[in-house]
Structures are given as C-alpha cells and as structure tokens.
Design a protein around this motif. Structure first.
Motif, PDB file in Angstrom:
ATOM      1  N   PHE A  84       0.784  -1.210  -0.005  1.00 27.81           N
ATOM      2  CA  PHE A  84       0.081  -0.024  -0.078  1.00 27.81           C
ATOM      3  C   PHE A  84       0.897   1.380   0.028  1.00 27.81           C
ATOM      4  O   PHE A  84       0.959   2.178  -0.667  1.00 27.81           O
ATOM      5  CB  PHE A  84      -0.886   0.000   1.280  1.00 27.81           C
ATOM      6  CG  PHE A  84      -2.017   0.916   1.200  1.00 27.81           C
ATOM      7  CD1 PHE A  84      -2.380   1.545   0.011  1.00 27.81           C
ATOM      8  CD2 PHE A  84      -2.850   1.258   2.363  1.00 27.81           C
ATOM      9  CE1 PHE A  84      -3.671   2.306   0.068  1.00 27.81           C
ATOM     10  CE2 PHE A  84      -3.939   2.065   2.280  1.00 27.81           C
ATOM     11  CZ  PHE A  84      -4.232   2.683   1.205  1.00 27.81           C
ATOM     12  N   SER A  85       1.970   1.389   0.839  1.00 26.40           N
ATOM     13  CA  SER A  85       2.831   2.412   0.747  1.00 26.40           C
ATOM     14  C   SER A  85       3.568   2.772  -0.394  1.00 26.40           C
ATOM     15  O   SER A  85       3.550   3.688  -0.898  1.00 26.40           O
ATOM     16  CB  SER A  85       4.031   2.051   1.932  1.00 26.40           C
ATOM     17  OG  SER A  85       4.873   3.000   1.839  1.00 26.40           O
ATOM     18  N   THR A  86       3.993   1.593  -1.067  1.00 27.52           N
ATOM     19  CA  THR A  86       4.704   1.491  -2.349  1.00 27.52           C
ATOM     20  C   THR A  86       3.710   2.207  -3.535  1.00 27.52           C
ATOM     21  O   THR A  86       4.158   3.126  -4.514  1.00 27.52           O
ATOM     22  CB  THR A  86       5.093   0.182  -2.605  1.00 27.52           C
ATOM     23  OG1 THR A  86       6.126  -0.352  -1.700  1.00 27.52           O
ATOM     24  CG2 THR A  86       5.898   0.122  -3.994  1.00 27.52           C
ATOM     25  N   LEU A  87       2.458   1.682  -3.489  1.00 27.09           N
ATOM     26  CA  LEU A  87       1.485   2.271  -4.419  1.00 27.09           C
ATOM     27  C   LEU A  87       1.129   3.499  -4.210  1.00 27.09           C
ATOM     28  O   LEU A  87       1.025   4.481  -5.341  1.00 27.09           O
ATOM     29  CB  LEU A  87       0.363   1.298  -4.484  1.00 27.09           C
ATOM     30  CG  LEU A  87       0.503  -0.026  -4.936  1.00 27.09           C
ATOM     31  CD1 LEU A  87      -0.963  -0.865  -4.444  1.00 27.09           C
ATOM     32  CD2 LEU A  87       0.681  -0.147  -6.512  1.00 27.09           C
ATOM     33  N   LEU A  88       1.061   4.280  -3.053  1.00 29.15           N
ATOM     34  CA  LEU A  88       0.911   5.448  -2.777  1.00 29.15           C
ATOM     35  C   LEU A  88       1.981   6.293  -3.338  1.00 29.15           C
ATOM     36  O   LEU A  88       1.927   7.406  -3.845  1.00 29.15           O
ATOM     37  CB  LEU A  88       0.246   5.677  -1.442  1.00 29.15           C
ATOM     38  CG  LEU A  88      -0.993   5.167  -1.011  1.00 29.15           C
ATOM     39  CD1 LEU A  88      -1.286   5.577   0.464  1.00 29.15           C
ATOM     40  CD2 LEU A  88      -1.926   5.607  -1.905  1.00 29.15           C
ATOM     41  N   ASN A  89       3.416   5.850  -3.034  1.00 32.23           N
ATOM     42  CA  ASN A  89       4.423   6.765  -3.360  1.00 32.23           C
ATOM     43  C   ASN A  89       4.665   6.777  -4.695  1.00 32.23           C
ATOM     44  O   ASN A  89       5.224   7.863  -5.258  1.00 32.23           O
ATOM     45  CB  ASN A  89       5.714   6.234  -2.610  1.00 32.23           C
ATOM     46  CG  ASN A  89       5.957   6.608  -1.250  1.00 32.23           C
ATOM     47  OD1 ASN A  89       5.546   7.461  -0.739  1.00 32.23           O
ATOM     48  ND2 ASN A  89       6.283   5.486  -0.582  1.00 32.23           N
ATOM     49  N   ALA A  90       3.994   5.843  -5.644  1.00 32.39           N
ATOM     50  CA  ALA A  90       4.042   5.827  -6.931  1.00 32.39           C
ATOM     51  C   ALA A  90       3.079   6.712  -7.734  1.00 32.39           C
ATOM     52  O   ALA A  90       2.755   6.741  -8.918  1.00 32.39           O
ATOM     53  CB  ALA A  90       4.083   4.323  -7.211  1.00 32.39           C
ATOM     54  N   GLY A  91       2.104   7.333  -6.706  1.00 31.04           N
ATOM     55  CA  GLY A  91       1.137   8.167  -7.204  1.00 31.04           C
ATOM     56  C   GLY A  91      -0.227   7.670  -7.457  1.00 31.04           C
ATOM     57  O   GLY A  91      -1.045   8.273  -8.259  1.00 31.04           O
ATOM     58  N   VAL A  92      -0.275   6.397  -7.172  1.00 31.77           N
ATOM     59  CA  VAL A  92      -1.533   5.536  -7.328  1.00 31.77           C
ATOM     60  C   VAL A  92      -2.797   6.302  -6.356  1.00 31.77           C
ATOM     61  O   VAL A  92      -2.205   6.151  -5.085  1.00 31.77           O
ATOM     62  CB  VAL A  92      -1.491   4.091  -7.351  1.00 31.77           C
ATOM     63  CG1 VAL A  92      -2.739   3.466  -7.271  1.00 31.77           C
ATOM     64  CG2 VAL A  92      -0.485   3.754  -8.136  1.00 31.77           C
ATOM     65  N   PRO A  93      -3.738   6.503  -6.784  1.00 33.39           N
ATOM     66  CA  PRO A  93      -4.950   7.143  -5.865  1.00 33.39           C
ATOM     67  C   PRO A  93      -5.209   5.929  -4.841  1.00 33.39           C
ATOM     68  O   PRO A  93      -5.173   4.697  -5.226  1.00 33.39           O
ATOM     69  CB  PRO A  93      -6.014   7.452  -6.649  1.00 33.39           C
ATOM     70  CG  PRO A  93      -5.545   7.565  -8.183  1.00 33.39           C
ATOM     71  CD  PRO A  93      -4.098   6.556  -8.273  1.00 33.39           C
ATOM     72  N   VAL A  94      -5.692   6.358  -3.738  1.00 30.54           N
ATOM     73  CA  VAL A  94      -6.025   5.511  -2.544  1.00 30.54           C
ATOM     74  C   VAL A  94      -7.209   4.416  -2.899  1.00 30.54           C
ATOM     75  O   VAL A  94      -7.015   3.245  -2.592  1.00 30.54           O
ATOM     76  CB  VAL A  94      -6.538   6.517  -1.386  1.00 30.54           C
ATOM     77  CG1 VAL A  94      -7.038   5.417  -0.204  1.00 30.54           C
ATOM     78  CG2 VAL A  94      -5.261   7.443  -0.842  1.00 30.54           C
ATOM     79  N   VAL A  95      -8.150   4.844  -3.602  1.00 30.59           N
ATOM     80  CA  VAL A  95      -9.136   4.168  -3.950  1.00 30.59           C
ATOM     81  C   VAL A  95      -8.606   2.944  -4.951  1.00 30.59           C
ATOM     82  O   VAL A  95      -9.119   1.716  -4.846  1.00 30.59           O
ATOM     83  CB  VAL A  95     -10.192   4.807  -4.897  1.00 30.59           C
ATOM     84  CG1 VAL A  95     -11.536   3.736  -5.278  1.00 30.59           C
ATOM     85  CG2 VAL A  95     -10.839   5.749  -3.762  1.00 30.59           C
ATOM     86  N   ASP A  96      -7.855   3.294  -5.861  1.00 29.32           N
ATOM     87  CA  ASP A  96      -7.301   2.389  -6.768  1.00 29.32           C
ATOM     88  C   ASP A  96      -6.295   1.384  -6.065  1.00 29.32           C
ATOM     89  O   ASP A  96      -6.304   0.209  -6.620  1.00 29.32           O
ATOM     90  CB  ASP A  96      -6.933   3.193  -8.019  1.00 29.32           C
ATOM     91  CG  ASP A  96      -7.574   3.884  -8.885  1.00 29.32           C
ATOM     92  OD1 ASP A  96      -8.869   3.499  -9.033  1.00 29.32           O
ATOM     93  OD2 ASP A  96      -7.198   4.443  -9.615  1.00 29.32           O
ATOM     94  N   ALA A  97      -5.597   1.919  -5.367  1.00 29.91           N
ATOM     95  CA  ALA A  97      -4.494   1.077  -4.421  1.00 29.91           C
ATOM     96  C   ALA A  97      -5.250  -0.182  -3.657  1.00 29.91           C
ATOM     97  O   ALA A  97      -5.085  -1.165  -3.571  1.00 29.91           O
ATOM     98  CB  ALA A  97      -3.660   2.106  -3.774  1.00 29.91           C
ATOM     99  N   THR A  98      -6.545   0.387  -3.101  1.00 31.18           N
ATOM    100  CA  THR A  98      -7.238  -0.320  -2.275  1.00 31.18           C
ATOM    101  C   THR A  98      -7.903  -1.445  -3.131  1.00 31.18           C
ATOM    102  O   THR A  98      -7.766  -2.519  -2.729  1.00 31.18           O
ATOM    103  CB  THR A  98      -8.174   0.458  -1.574  1.00 31.18           C
ATOM    104  OG1 THR A  98      -7.607   1.578  -0.640  1.00 31.18           O
ATOM    105  CG2 THR A  98      -9.185  -0.433  -0.430  1.00 31.18           C
ATOM    106  N   SER A  99      -8.246  -1.131  -4.357  1.00 34.91           N
ATOM    107  CA  SER A  99      -9.100  -1.976  -5.117  1.00 34.91           C
ATOM    108  C   SER A  99      -7.956  -3.122  -5.650  1.00 34.91           C
ATOM    109  O   SER A  99      -8.468  -4.324  -5.700  1.00 34.91           O
ATOM    110  CB  SER A  99      -9.894  -1.265  -6.316  1.00 34.91           C
ATOM    111  OG  SER A  99     -10.111  -2.278  -7.277  1.00 34.91           O
TER     112      SER A  99
END
Length: 402
Positions: A72-87
């Motif tokens: 989750f941390s890696t995805l958010l740091n890569a600029g992925v929105p929270v909703v998309d990362a959660t999905s």
C-alpha cells in the motif's frame, strides 16, 4: 455492512456474477459501475447460520498485514490514488479476511469517506493504532509517510515476535514429547512387567515400587486425570480473563528466571517502537500513551503507562513519571529525558527500540543454544529413571541366583 449478490455485464458485454458489500444498494451499484460493470440484478444476501462468512471473525496474520502495508505504501508513493490502490490490493491479497475488508473499504472510499474512518469499521482487521496513525497522516497530508512508518513498525514487531516464538518452540516441543513418552511407558510398557515382578517373591527396589504404583494409578484413574487437566485449563482461562489475575500472571512472567528478562525486553521494545511511531505521526501525547498501554501486551507495564498518563496530564514529563518504575529500565527513562529536553523524543525512543530489539535477538540465540542440551538431559534423565526401575529388580534377581 450488508452483502449483495449481483449480476451484470462488463464493457465487453460478458455476464459477470459475484458478491459485493455496501451501505445501500445504490452504493454497490455505483461501485460496480466504476469497475466497468453495469448491474442487471442486485439481491441482498441475508445472513443465516449456513451462509454466514466467518472470515472477519479472525484477525489477519501479521505476515499478511505487513505485506499489505508495504504494498500500500509503495503504491501511494508511486502516485496511485488511494481508491485504486485499495481495489488492486483487495484483488491481490491472499487473506480472505483482509480481502473482504478491503472491498468494503473500497465501497466506503467511493462514497467519499476517509480511509481511516472506513478502516475503523473493521476493528478485528485494522488495529486502533493503525487507524489513529492513518487519521493523523490524513490530517497532516502525509498519508504515505504514515503508511511507511506503519509498515516499518509492523515489520519490526513481526520480527521480534518470531524471535520470541522461536526461543519458546523448542522447550515446549521437547516438553510435549517428554510427557507423551512418560505416559506411553507408564500406561503401556510398565504394566507388562508387573506380573513378572510379582513372581520374584522378593521386595522390589524403592524406585521400582514408585514407578509401578504410578503406573497402576494412571491406568486405573486415567479419567480422573483428564477431568483434572480440563478443569485446570478452563480455570486458568477464566482466571486469566480477570484483570487482577491477568496482572499477577504477567508479573510472574517478568520474574521468571530465564524467560522473564526476555519477555521484559520484548515488551520494552514494543512500548518504545509504538510510542515512537505514534509521536512521529503527530498523534497527541496523551492519546499515544493510551494506545501504547493497549498494545504493549503486559498488564504490569500497562498499569505503569496508565499512571504515566495521569502524571503527564497534570504537567509532569514522561521520563520523570517512569523514573522509579521497577519494570522500566533506567536506560529507557534516561534516553526519554534526553529526548524531551532536545525535542526529539520520537527519535530517542526509536533508538531505544532498536537497542532492545537487538537484545531480544541476541538473547533468543543464546537461549536456544543453552536450552537444547538442558532439555535433552532432562528428557534422558526421566526416561533413564523409568528404565532403571525396570532393570534393577532383574539385576537383583540375577545376583541372588548367582
């Protein structure tokens, strides 16, 4: 949150069926539409004894939770929105409990709710510490940083817990094997010699009489032994649920000759790491001390933290309120005092946690090398005692005949 069974078509016209959860049918329809599924039929699934899903009744394994946090941390740091990362993580995770919780959170996020508020609805999956650190990260705009700290925190907690388990597994395993061997010899092996010993017409050695008596008692009153064991287990469980008894048990644990210091170091490492992470995430000091008391895992230290909270609320520093504690080593209070004076309490606590986590690692390595030969000697001594009780009468008879 209600569960729904849906039927719909994707962008290519293919029929899709599955389950989804949401506060209302409209929330579920909107969430599926954002995934590219046009809902044709939506039916609420009523919970019964037969179709109830029990996955959320169990918490997620620490290893799965650590992997989720890091991803989750890696995805958010890569600029992925929270909703998309959660999905994305809901689709990928192997934990059924975490998967269902993340799908529910995704629905909440698409309805406009904050992540921390959504996660708080799944207390068996997301601990209070996790929710509060995320809430602080959302308020400060540093959600990615808070997630990195949480990932580091849970990774270190998982590593420390595994170290302690590895130190305890061997003696517990050997003890179980020793008990099984003794029961087998006393209930199956020794009774076969009783008739032979009775034909000797001579007084048997003391240890032989002791072993034979124990064997007869176990084979006759085995049902009573089972009742006593069950009663003891149930009594210990009931008593451990009471705060006063739980406190005394934790106090005894800390005073154990070999494992006491190890458990104390692990608790201090957990306390320091948790408080450091909370303060670094800008969680208020009184709230942070409250949460540390709930996760430290020892009632004795928890009681001291409750007293510390009262002292801090009245204007006293954390270090001075813990200074005369028996369970908090002087090194911890000295480092905390320096941290409070320099305004770097979180970093000082992180150094304390690093030190005690290293101590736990070294102590477990030493214990494993020490316990192995000791346990082997104890097992050999018990088995040797029983075997000697069998052969002594034979040696005595042989000497008489000779």
């Amino acid at each position: 949150m209600p569960n729904y069974r849906y039927q719909g078509r994707d962008r290519f016209g293919k029929i899709k069926r599955g389950k989804a959860s949401g506060a209302t049918p409209r929330d579920v329809t909107m969430a599926l539409r954002e995934k590219g599924i046009a809902v044709i039929n939506l039916t609420e699934v009523k919970e019964t004894l037969w179709n109830r899903e029990l996955t959320l009744e169990r918490s997620v394994k620490s290893q799965d939770f650590v992997v989720y946090l890091r991803q989750f941390s890696t995805l958010l740091n890569a600029g992925v929105p929270v909703v998309d990362a959660t999905s994305l993580l809901a689709e990928q995770t192997e934990s059924p409990a975490l998967k269902k919780a993340l799908f529910g959170i995704e629905t909440e996020l698409r309805a406009g709710h904050p992540f921390s508020e959504s996660a708080a609805k799944y207390p068996k999956i997301f601990p209070l510490l996790f929710v509060n650190m995320l809430k602080a990260g959302e308020l400060s705009g540093n959600l990615e940083t808070s997630l990195e700290r949480l990932a580091d925190y849970y990774e270190k907690q998982h590593a420390t817990t595994q170290k302690i388990k590895s130190a305890l597994v061997y003696p517990i395993s050997v003890s179980i094997i020793a008990v099984a061997v003794i029961i087998f010899m006393l209930t199956f092996v020794i009774p076969r010699f009783q008739a032979m010993f009775a034909s000797f017409n001579t007084q048997l050695p003391l240890i032989t009489r002791m072993v034979l008596g124990t064997s007869r008692w176990m084979t006759t009153f085995w049902w009573l032994i089972m009742i006593i064991i069950c009663a003891l287990v149930i009594s210990m469980y009931i008593l451990s649920r009471q705060s006063r008894i739980h406190y005394q048990i934790d106090r005894i644990k800390l005073k154990m000759p070999i494992f006491g210091p190890l458990l104390q170091k692990a608790a201090i490492a957990r306390f320091s790491r948790t408080l450091s992470s909370l303060l670094a995430s800008s969680v208020p000091i009184l709230q942070a001390v409250d949460m540390v008391g709930k996760v430290v895992g020892n009632k004795v230290i928890e009681k001291k933290l409750i007293e510390t909270r009262v002292a801090v609320e009245s204007g006293e520093s954390i270090a001075s309120s813990m200074k005369n504690s028996v369970v908090i080593p002087p090194l911890v209070t000295q480092m905390m005092a320096i941290g409070e004076q320099t305004g770097a309490l979180d970093s000082m606590l992180a150094k304390v946690a690093d030190f005690y986590e290293s101590e736990v690692e070294h102590t477990t390595d030493r214990l494993k090398s020490l316990i192995e030969p000791v346990m082997i000697l104890i097992l050999a001594g018990i088995v040797g005692f029983i075997v000697l009780s069998v052969f002594l009468p034979m040696f005595k008879l042989y000497n008489q005949l000779g």
